[in-house]
Design an enzyme around this catalytic site. Structure first.
Site, PDB file in Angstrom:
ATOM      1  N   ASN A 151      34.242  44.718  34.602  1.00  0.00           N
ATOM      2  CA  ASN A 151      34.383  45.444  35.835  1.00  0.00           C
ATOM      3  C   ASN A 151      35.171  44.636  36.991  1.00  0.00           C
ATOM      4  OD1 ASN A 151      31.654  44.067  37.121  1.00  0.00           O
ATOM      5  ND2 ASN A 151      31.269  45.279  35.481  1.00  0.00           N
ATOM      6  N   SER A 183      30.473  52.861  36.317  1.00  0.00           N
ATOM      7  CA  SER A 183      29.865  52.282  35.324  1.00  0.00           C
ATOM      8  C   SER A 183      30.256  52.994  33.843  1.00  0.00           C
ATOM      9  CB  SER A 183      28.414  52.257  35.441  1.00  0.00           C
ATOM     10  OG  SER A 183      27.465  51.903  34.339  1.00  0.00           O
ATOM     11  N   GLY A 184      30.547  52.374  32.844  1.00  0.00           N
ATOM     12  CA  GLY A 184      30.780  52.703  31.597  1.00  0.00           C
ATOM     13  C   GLY A 184      31.911  54.016  31.368  1.00  0.00           C
ATOM     14  N   SER A 242      29.450  50.330  38.952  1.00  0.00           N
ATOM     15  CA  SER A 242      29.040  49.294  37.744  1.00  0.00           C
ATOM     16  C   SER A 242      27.569  48.986  37.812  1.00  0.00           C
ATOM     17  CB  SER A 242      30.159  48.241  38.080  1.00  0.00           C
ATOM     18  OG  SER A 242      29.660  47.182  37.242  1.00  0.00           O
ATOM     19  N   SER A 243      26.997  48.806  36.714  1.00  0.00           N
ATOM     20  CA  SER A 243      25.610  48.349  36.723  1.00  0.00           C
ATOM     21  C   SER A 243      25.733  47.185  37.243  1.00  0.00           C
ATOM     22  CB  SER A 243      25.202  48.500  35.295  1.00  0.00           C
ATOM     23  OG  SER A 243      25.746  47.685  34.308  1.00  0.00           O
ATOM     24  N   ASP A 244      26.727  46.093  37.321  1.00  0.00           N
ATOM     25  CA  ASP A 244      26.671  44.903  37.854  1.00  0.00           C
ATOM     26  C   ASP A 244      27.142  44.753  39.322  1.00  0.00           C
ATOM     27  OD1 ASP A 244      26.120  43.425  35.262  1.00  0.00           O
ATOM     28  OD2 ASP A 244      28.073  44.219  34.769  1.00  0.00           O
ATOM     29  N   HIS A 280      34.255  40.500  36.567  1.00  0.00           N
ATOM     30  CA  HIS A 280      33.243  40.085  35.519  1.00  0.00           C
ATOM     31  C   HIS A 280      33.740  40.617  34.053  1.00  0.00           C
ATOM     32  CE1 HIS A 280      29.486  39.668  33.153  1.00  0.00           C
ATOM     33  NE2 HIS A 280      29.325  40.774  33.057  1.00  0.00           N
ATOM     34  N   HIS A 312      33.113  39.535  29.760  1.00  0.00           N
ATOM     35  CA  HIS A 312      32.561  38.925  28.588  1.00  0.00           C
ATOM     36  C   HIS A 312      33.650  38.462  27.591  1.00  0.00           C
ATOM     37  CE1 HIS A 312      28.338  40.963  28.446  1.00  0.00           C
ATOM     38  NE2 HIS A 312      28.914  40.786  29.745  1.00  0.00           N
ATOM     39  N   ASP A 371      45.337  23.378  37.200  1.00  0.00           N
ATOM     40  CA  ASP A 371      46.375  24.023  38.106  1.00  0.00           C
ATOM     41  C   ASP A 371      45.469  25.182  39.005  1.00  0.00           C
ATOM     42  OD1 ASP A 371      48.941  22.734  37.629  1.00  0.00           O
ATOM     43  OD2 ASP A 371      49.185  24.015  35.930  1.00  0.00           O
ATOM     44  N   HIS A 378      25.233  34.915  28.701  1.00  0.00           N
ATOM     45  CA  HIS A 378      25.768  36.189  29.219  1.00  0.00           C
ATOM     46  C   HIS A 378      27.321  36.125  29.171  1.00  0.00           C
ATOM     47  CE1 HIS A 378      25.543  39.592  32.697  1.00  0.00           C
ATOM     48  NE2 HIS A 378      26.605  39.820  31.635  1.00  0.00           N
ATOM     49  N   TYR A 432      54.847  23.814  44.305  1.00  0.00           N
ATOM     50  CA  TYR A 432      55.208  24.792  43.144  1.00  0.00           C
ATOM     51  C   TYR A 432      55.521  26.191  43.675  1.00  0.00           C
ATOM     52  CZ  TYR A 432      54.193  27.363  38.648  1.00  0.00           C
ATOM     53  OH  TYR A 432      54.339  28.152  37.905  1.00  0.00           O
TER      54      TYR A 432
END
Lengths: 230, 230, 230, 230
Positions: free
Chosen positions: A28, A44-45, A73-75, A94, A96, A119, A168, A226
């Site tokens: 998310n 969420s989901g 989102s649950s987070d 966030h 995984h 960088d 996690h 750069y």
């Protein structure tokens, strides 16, 4: 209301599967609206293919829903803690992602073994401890946010814009939702390179500070050269 | 002016994401124009999707911009040092491809464990040391080029057309921009094969010299019989 | 007859190559029809591209073919044993996905090293022993099913909806064919993360029980708050 | 002439990049024509995208070109030695696929750690030694073929239809060009699974003979019951 920010958050969430950072609904992204200070976040989901600007959720920093009929989102509380503590953070991601999560599961930080890392991340990407049971019992997501905030207290969060959470996954930060996702892509690639480095040579050393300084600063320092002048 | 060379450099840069050698803007390719001797190189920090022949940058060997309104790649001086020292080099490619960069981060050379390697690289691909702070303080990119030049002083740079830079990434060379990219693809695949070989069998040995000779020469030697007669 | 279930099973089998869980014809999915209790399963050895609703095979729980002119999957008896023992199982998926099969070949269980695992599997995914020769001599596929049934006797099969078979591959379960495939995707990703975790840190520990509980329950517990209310 | 066989060989060669078994032009497939006994093989060094039925090369078993204006694959003599010794072999595929080549570079055989292997290869896939210099001096490709022939002398080449060549790559065999490629895909996947198995558990054991027998025979034995009756 907040149409630009919703569009940014939609696009940033849809970028997660394109960059192969997520399976199903496992990530998310949120962004802070510059005018209202509200936070726009993924529901969420919900599958990335089913997201629209209209099902994004708008909250104030205390978590009250300002607009939206979906659960956020649950987070969400983790995002809010970071936004409250660090006004310079405008976007949070966030995921995984596979290699970065493996470092998190192994309880290892991501050290700067090369200039690819330098960088974007000015030094070691930290790995936060697992929360205590007492913290989880009170509020898992909020205490996750408090722990992140605490770890960056004596650091510049946008100079090392990412953190692993042991057992996690990953949070990354930026000046926009897009930049937070960009940093998540970089962190995953750097994690993969470091995995290969360490399994080839377990005693490999991080690059020296002066090379880290050189690469970080040629891209982000005040005399950065750069890219193109804006 | 230099329309052919610009087209070659554009195409070679666009090949980098197709071959999965880069994320975002992390690589650059250049070519020496056969008529003028000028170097055409990618502009710094521009996405591969946004490249056109017109935003390519043309420089002379001393780095003066001959044509173009964009800043050239931040690695331009490294390219120029190699072009100045080795007239036979007509194309150069720089990437942080994943497996080859892992060897660079581990500080390990890429030895010839198989004929895939021998078909393109006549022996070990070297790994250059990290620059000293004093060198970086003077000119990071130029000293990187000088170091590469020094390492190939007693070698045929087009017979082993690639080098790792410790803690950094990869440079490959060729008789054209296209060939330099081709060699970067091969080096990444060989690096992956060698990573797997060494983690399966840490005491694996390089192939014997006579097999290296056979494969290299059946493709590149004066009696080469691989491919079609031109 | 059973048109819905056939459509589900067709779609679930076609999802296997999309999720890169199979090469060629190496996986099969089945579902229990809610009205008749019959099982619909993939025909044996037919390419996923050639599957249609009409070549699906319908069987009763004793393995009698109710409808269909094709031979059912050679693993059919394994599916049937599980359906007979566990009425709550409505879908079953069998694959040889790469990382999960590597754990099976190594004879190792898949422990809960992270919350990615905990979001779907409530604890260690078991690894069943290789069958004895005497069992294979009688009925290989049926005894494979009996062994799976026995291992879940004192567990909630839908709370840890997957198992490795030593030297063979993976079976996953769900309340539908789609969910069984979903769990196979998760198990493969978790297996990859765990492979990387263990090769980075051979003494890595599973997450504590209270974190496993938290993640599993926020998604599947009676006060679950992940996702949208239906 | 030989239009069917040319079409088969074209299609089989084009399948190599689709299955990610090759980079550039690094693989070749041939087939024996059932009527004439001639061999049709890929031309040397031609890109898969540029192949047509018309640039295939037709040779007799002694290597005389019967038809075609292109040079045949540089590995042609290896193919011919195998066709001469084993009339049951109708198709041959040579690739440097990544994981299988890593085993070849490590000088390791591919043992049967699982039923994925047993479904196609009846036992260990051998790894041939590197040729002696004297052999290479006479005829590298022919002696490679002679060595393969010798290794299968006391085996059923179509029951274990593949071999690694130390420091080089892979040859696979079949009753057609298509089947040879199919076996190369399987060997690469099995090599990847075995790589992961061995790095997870260096003392992992092959499956017992009775399980190898069961899986091989349910697919290839005289009472095989996998797939559909033809």
């Amino acid at each position: 209301m907040l149409q630009n920010t919703k569009a940014n958050v939609l696009k940033a969430n849809q970028a997660l599967p394109k960059h192969e950072l997520v399976k199903f609904t496992w990530g998310n992204v949120s962004e802070r609206d510059p005018e209202t200070g509200y936070i726009v976040i993924k529901p969420s989901g919900v599958n990335y293919d089913d997201l629209t600007e209209n099902n994004m959720v708008v909250l104030d920093l205390d978590g009250h829903i300002i607009e939206g009929t979906y659960n956020p989102s649950s987070d969400t509380k983790t995002h809010l803690e970071v936004y409250k503590a660090y006004p310079q953070v405008k976007g949070i991601c966030h995921v995984h992602s596979t290699y970065a999560t493996a470092f998190a599961q192994a309880g290892k930080t991501i050290e700067a073994f090369g200039t690819t890392h330098a960088d974007y991340f000015y030094g070691t990407v930290p790995c936060a401890r697992i929360l205590h049971q007492s913290e989880i019992d009170v509020d898992y997501e909020q205490y996750t946010g408090k722990l992140i905030v605490q770890i960056f207290e004596d650091k510049d969060i946008l100079a090392t814009p990412g953190i692993l959470l042991k057992g996690h996954g990953v949070f990354t930060f930026g000046k926009s939702a897009d930049q937070a996702v960009h940093n998540a892509v970089v962190l995953e690639e750097v994690a993969k390179m470091n995995y290969l480095t360490l399994t080839l040579n377990p005693t490999a050393n991080p690059i020296p500070q002066y090379l880290l300084d050189k690469h970080y600063n040629r891209k982000h320092g005040k005399n950065a050269y750069y890219g193109q002048k804006k």
